[in-house]
Scaffold this motif. Structure first.
Motif, PDB file in Angstrom:
ATOM      1  N   UNK A  90      -7.936   6.088  -4.397  1.00  0.00           N
ATOM      2  CA  UNK A  90      -8.251   6.347  -2.881  1.00  0.00           C
ATOM      3  C   UNK A  90      -7.688   7.310  -2.291  1.00  0.00           C
ATOM      4  N   UNK A  91      -6.101   7.315  -2.455  1.00  0.00           N
ATOM      5  CA  UNK A  91      -5.479   8.238  -1.683  1.00  0.00           C
ATOM      6  C   UNK A  91      -5.115   9.598  -2.683  1.00  0.00           C
ATOM      7  N   UNK A  92      -5.519   9.468  -3.953  1.00  0.00           N
ATOM      8  CA  UNK A  92      -5.008  10.840  -4.593  1.00  0.00           C
ATOM      9  C   UNK A  92      -6.017  11.941  -4.303  1.00  0.00           C
ATOM     10  N   UNK A  93      -7.386  11.450  -3.570  1.00  0.00           N
ATOM     11  CA  UNK A  93      -8.309  12.763  -3.476  1.00  0.00           C
ATOM     12  C   UNK A  93      -8.209  13.133  -1.938  1.00  0.00           C
ATOM     13  N   UNK A  94      -8.166  14.292  -1.798  1.00  0.00           N
ATOM     14  CA  UNK A  94      -7.890  14.578  -0.261  1.00  0.00           C
ATOM     15  C   UNK A  94      -9.449  14.718   0.326  1.00  0.00           C
ATOM     16  N   UNK A  95     -10.512  14.711  -0.593  1.00  0.00           N
ATOM     17  CA  UNK A  95     -12.015  14.614  -0.054  1.00  0.00           C
ATOM     18  C   UNK A  95     -11.955  13.487   0.560  1.00  0.00           C
ATOM     19  N   UNK A  96     -11.108  12.353   0.389  1.00  0.00           N
ATOM     20  CA  UNK A  96     -11.619  11.027   0.905  1.00  0.00           C
ATOM     21  C   UNK A  96     -11.259  10.932   2.279  1.00  0.00           C
ATOM     22  N   UNK A  97     -10.218  11.802   2.798  1.00  0.00           N
ATOM     23  CA  UNK A  97     -10.003  12.063   4.175  1.00  0.00           C
ATOM     24  C   UNK A  97      -9.418  10.667   4.813  1.00  0.00           C
ATOM     25  N   UNK A 135       0.951  -1.090  -0.153  1.00  0.00           N
ATOM     26  CA  UNK A 135      -0.135  -0.038   0.067  1.00  0.00           C
ATOM     27  C   UNK A 135       0.914   1.324   0.068  1.00  0.00           C
ATOM     28  N   UNK A 136       1.802   1.049   0.943  1.00  0.00           N
ATOM     29  CA  UNK A 136       2.730   2.385   1.005  1.00  0.00           C
ATOM     30  C   UNK A 136       3.244   2.717  -0.238  1.00  0.00           C
ATOM     31  N   UNK A 137       3.765   1.798  -1.077  1.00  0.00           N
ATOM     32  CA  UNK A 137       4.674   1.731  -2.290  1.00  0.00           C
ATOM     33  C   UNK A 137       3.737   2.248  -3.423  1.00  0.00           C
ATOM     34  N   UNK A 138       2.592   1.857  -3.587  1.00  0.00           N
ATOM     35  CA  UNK A 138       1.543   2.306  -4.601  1.00  0.00           C
ATOM     36  C   UNK A 138       0.874   3.369  -4.401  1.00  0.00           C
ATOM     37  N   UNK A 139       0.971   4.108  -3.314  1.00  0.00           N
ATOM     38  CA  UNK A 139       0.142   5.438  -3.074  1.00  0.00           C
ATOM     39  C   UNK A 139       0.873   6.589  -3.990  1.00  0.00           C
ATOM     40  N   UNK A 140       1.961   6.389  -4.721  1.00  0.00           N
ATOM     41  CA  UNK A 140       2.502   7.254  -5.552  1.00  0.00           C
ATOM     42  C   UNK A 140       3.260   6.565  -6.729  1.00  0.00           C
TER      43      UNK A 140
END
Length: 223
Positions: free
Chosen positions: A107-114, A61-66
């Motif tokens: 999921x992590x690209x959108x700040x509104x997902x909080x 998960x950590x690797x694929x956030x970016x």
């Protein structure tokens, strides 16, 4: 400055959000990958499926956030009690949970997902233990059902999982929390100030006390 304008100023800086974020229908291509909405995707085919440990899942998960890599893993088969619970509440037979790298990025690209940094680490545990389960009234862009799981804690993470009947598996469609969590300089904000409606009502009740932005901030700190 009018009370509403001051309220909007506070909201704009991220102290509160308007309402529950609803998002369970995102465009994907026939392989289940996110597209630009017109069916185009530059993703390469996913690699071989591997069942991972909890530590391996965290690292994935950590690797694929970016990352720009395109991978898919298995979180393993779910327990019998979870299968029975999900079947009873949705009518769907589930065998296992999988996770795509592009779903993580989405999921992590959108700040509104909080989302908090480790929210997806417990994805399988949430699916297996929660009783807050419902079938979305809408299918996703590929025509598959979407099952919504909510972690049973205050402001718990919400998982929207695509159901793929061929292999009886769940794959993350998106994830979010209803309201932004205070952090950093916002730590002074009280836990009960969670949404625009609550704050707006409070401001209205004691509007006569507020003469400036400084006064508004002092009021918020007293809540």
């Amino acid at each position: 400055m009018m009370i509403q304008e001051m309220f909007n100023s506070v909201k704009r800086y991220g102290y509160v959000t308007d309402a529950e974020w609803e998002e369970c229908d995102h465009p994907r291509d026939k392989n289940g990958q996110f597209t630009d909405g017109d069916g185009r995707s530059d993703k390469k085919r996913k690699g071989a499926l591997k069942e991972v440990s909890k530590t391996e899942l965290h690292d994935f998960i950590q690797r694929h956030k970016t990352s720009k890599d395109n991978e898919r893993i298995s979180l393993g088969r779910i327990s019998q009690s979870a299968k029975e619970r999900i079947l009873r509440m949705t009518g769907l037979e589930i065998e296992r949970v999988i996770l795509d790298s592009d779903s993580i990025r989405h999921a992590y690209s959108k700040s509104e997902h909080n989302l908090l940094p480790d929210d997806l680490d417990d994805m399988k545990e949430v699916i297996e233990t929660t009783t807050d389960i419902k079938l979305s009234p809408k299918r996703n862009a590929t025509g598959n059902p979407v099952v919504i799981f909510k972690k049973q804690e205050p402001n718990g993470v919400i998982l929207c999982e695509e159901y793929r009947a061929g292999k009886k598996e769940l794959e993350l469609q998106t994830a979010y929390r209803q309201f932004r969590q205070p952090h950093g300089v916002h730590d002074e904000l009280p836990a009960n100030v969670r949404n625009a409606t609550a704050l707006n009502n409070t401001i209205t009740d004691i509007a006569s006390e507020v003469k400036s932005i400084a006064g508004l901030w002092n009021m918020i700190k007293r809540l």
